[in-house]
Design an enzyme around this catalytic site. Structure first.
Site, PDB file in Angstrom:
ATOM      1  N   THR A   9       0.868  -1.177   0.000  1.00  0.00           N
ATOM      2  CA  THR A   9       0.000   0.000   0.000  1.00  0.00           C
ATOM      3  C   THR A   9       0.907   1.229   0.000  1.00  0.00           C
ATOM      4  OG1 THR A   9      -1.785  -1.090   1.156  1.00  0.00           O
ATOM      5  CG2 THR A   9      -1.624   1.287   1.469  1.00  0.00           C
ATOM      6  N   ARG A  54     -15.408  -5.261  -1.070  1.00  0.00           N
ATOM      7  CA  ARG A  54     -14.817  -4.933   0.240  1.00  0.00           C
ATOM      8  C   ARG A  54     -14.169  -3.541   0.182  1.00  0.00           C
ATOM      9  NH1 ARG A  54      -9.209  -3.816   2.015  1.00  0.00           N
ATOM     10  NH2 ARG A  54      -9.056  -4.446   4.180  1.00  0.00           N
ATOM     11  N   VAL A  55     -14.504  -2.712   1.144  1.00  0.00           N
ATOM     12  CA  VAL A  55     -13.881  -1.396   1.244  1.00  0.00           C
ATOM     13  C   VAL A  55     -12.970  -1.423   2.465  1.00  0.00           C
ATOM     14  CG1 VAL A  55     -14.263   1.073   1.563  1.00  0.00           C
ATOM     15  CG2 VAL A  55     -15.875  -0.268   0.199  1.00  0.00           C
ATOM     16  N   GLY A  56     -11.726  -1.021   2.273  1.00  0.00           N
ATOM     17  CA  GLY A  56     -10.769  -1.013   3.379  1.00  0.00           C
ATOM     18  C   GLY A  56     -10.709   0.338   4.060  1.00  0.00           C
ATOM     19  N   HIS A  62      -3.466  -3.636   8.486  1.00  0.00           N
ATOM     20  CA  HIS A  62      -4.684  -4.436   8.372  1.00  0.00           C
ATOM     21  C   HIS A  62      -5.899  -3.502   8.382  1.00  0.00           C
ATOM     22  CE1 HIS A  62      -7.840  -7.187  10.145  1.00  0.00           C
ATOM     23  NE2 HIS A  62      -7.553  -7.699   8.966  1.00  0.00           N
ATOM     24  N   GLY A  63      -6.526  -3.373   7.224  1.00  0.00           N
ATOM     25  CA  GLY A  63      -7.565  -2.363   7.027  1.00  0.00           C
ATOM     26  C   GLY A  63      -8.724  -2.439   8.005  1.00  0.00           C
TER      27      GLY A  63
HETATM   28  C1  LIG Z   1      -0.111  -6.697   6.374  1.00  0.00           C
HETATM   29  C2  LIG Z   1      -0.252  -5.214   6.081  1.00  0.00           C
HETATM   30  C3  LIG Z   1       0.591  -4.472   7.109  1.00  0.00           C
HETATM   31  C4  LIG Z   1       0.208  -4.909   4.660  1.00  0.00           C
HETATM   32  C5  LIG Z   1      -0.279  -3.571   4.074  1.00  0.00           C
HETATM   33  N1  LIG Z   1      -1.663  -3.636   3.770  1.00  0.00           N
HETATM   34  C6  LIG Z   1      -2.457  -2.568   3.655  1.00  0.00           C
HETATM   35  O1  LIG Z   1      -2.069  -1.469   3.931  1.00  0.00           O
HETATM   36  C7  LIG Z   1      -3.873  -2.832   3.182  1.00  0.00           C
HETATM   37  C8  LIG Z   1      -4.856  -1.737   3.346  1.00  0.00           C
HETATM   38  N2  LIG Z   1      -4.724  -1.010   4.560  1.00  0.00           N
HETATM   39  C9  LIG Z   1      -6.240  -2.419   3.316  1.00  0.00           C
HETATM   40  O2  LIG Z   1      -6.574  -3.082   4.309  1.00  0.00           O
HETATM   41  O3  LIG Z   1      -6.922  -2.309   2.304  1.00  0.00           O
HETATM   42  C10 LIG Z   1       0.445  -3.280   2.757  1.00  0.00           C
HETATM   43  O4  LIG Z   1      -0.196  -3.225   1.696  1.00  0.00           O
HETATM   44  O5  LIG Z   1       1.646  -3.098   2.781  1.00  0.00           O
END
Ligand SMILES: CC(C)C[C@H](NC(=O)C[C@H](N)C(=O)O)C(=O)O
Length: 297
Positions: free
Chosen positions: A157, A185-187, A210-211
């Site tokens: 992200t 799904r909306v994060g 983790h959204g």
């Molecule tokens: C495991 C996590 C720390 C990885 C992290 N994911 C997101 O940020 C996903 C976004 N916030 C959502 O939920 O849509 C990433 O992409 O690096």
């Protein structure tokens, strides 16, 4: 005159292989440099965060734009948001805050944004990642493998926060979400207060992680609330990420700036690629142990 600052992140990554690490670092450094140059030329904080995030969306190493992770149906569905701390404006061309699906597509077309077929955003790496995820979901037996799969599920992200020379702050965050997500799904990323927040009187923040956890605690606004209460950016980030971990067992990362030009990066995920440009210096890192500082050209 304020000094220009931009900070970018490339997601809350798990273990990244050595050669990928180099490509990720290059992408992050390029994004910070592009954003910083926009600020130095007198551009606004909004233009700078947009410019930086576009670099990362076009880079297939990151889970945003080209290179986004795939949903259950093997399709790309992206989330993004941007905010101007000057007037808390989320959109420049409509008063609405959120647009989705067909409405978003029509709005983009009406504003002359060229349409790209979804398949063009799909990469081989993400097709494999989806297959692996589906397979693991079927064969998961121990909670350890569940934990490991959660860690590698989505990474890359992207986000940026900036302060321009007029003292305005802004943020932008963009993602493909999490792999194998339900269609629709909306994060957290498009949600103001979760995926980010910007208010000149407090600061600007972009989040990753983790959204569902980030949404539950409104991680972005929660962090800035701590800043309002007198904590430093660093302390505020630590407090909100700690709260998210203890309350809902969620991991993630944040980048924060304020009008005074202070900045902070903090994460509870295994690592988080980040870079910050200020006063002609570029700071960057991926793991806790590898922060480097170089002169900007
Ligand atoms: C495991 C996590 C720390 C990885 C992290 N994911 C997101 O940020 C996903 C976004 N916030 C959502 O939920 O849509 C990433 O992409 O690096």
């Amino acid at each position: 005159m304020n000094s220009a600052v931009i900070v970018v992140h490339g997601g809350g990554a798990s273990c990244i292989s050595k050669d990928r690490k180099e490509r990720v670092r290059q992408g992050i450094v390029k994004a910070a440099t592009v954003g910083y140059n926009i600020l130095k030329e007198g551009g606004s904080a909004v233009d700078a965060v947009e410019g930086a995030v576009v670099v990362l969306e076009d880079d297939a190493e990151f889970n945003a734009g080209h290179g986004s992770v795939l949903n259950e149906n093997g399709e790309v569905e992206m989330d993004a948001s941007i905010m101007n701390g000057k007037d808390l404006l989320v959109m420049e061309k409509t008063h609405h805050c959120f647009l989705t699906d067909q409405g978003a597509a029509k709005f983009a077309a009406d504003n002359g944004i060229p349409a790209i077929p979804g398949e063009q955003l799909v990469t081989e790496r993400n097709k494999k990642r989806l297959e692996k995820e589906k397979h693991e979901k079927l064969t998961l037996i121990s909670s350890l493998s569940l934990f490991l799969s959660l860690l590698t599920r989505s990474l890359g992200t992207v986000g940026a926060v900036a302060v321009d020379c007029r003292g305005n702050v802004a943020y932008a965050t963009s993602t493909g979400g999490i792999v194998n997500k339900m269609p629709g799904r909306v994060g957290d990323t498009p949600c103001i207060g979760s995926g980010g927040y910007a208010d000149n009187d407090i600061g600007a923040i972009s989040t990753t992680g983790h959204g569902e956890s980030i949404l539950k605690v409104n991680l972005a606004r929660l962090t800035l609330f701590h800043v309002e209460q007198g904590k430093t950016l660093e302390e505020a980030a630590e407090a909100s990420l700690g709260y998210m971990k203890s309350k809902v067992k969620g991991v993630g990362g944040v980048i924060v700036v304020n009008k005074a030009g202070d900045w902070a990066v903090k994460w509870t995920s295994a690592s988080m690629p980040w870079a910050a440009a200020k006063d002609g210096k570029l700071h960057s890192g991926i793991d806790l142990s590898d922060t480097s500082v170089t002169d900007l050209p």
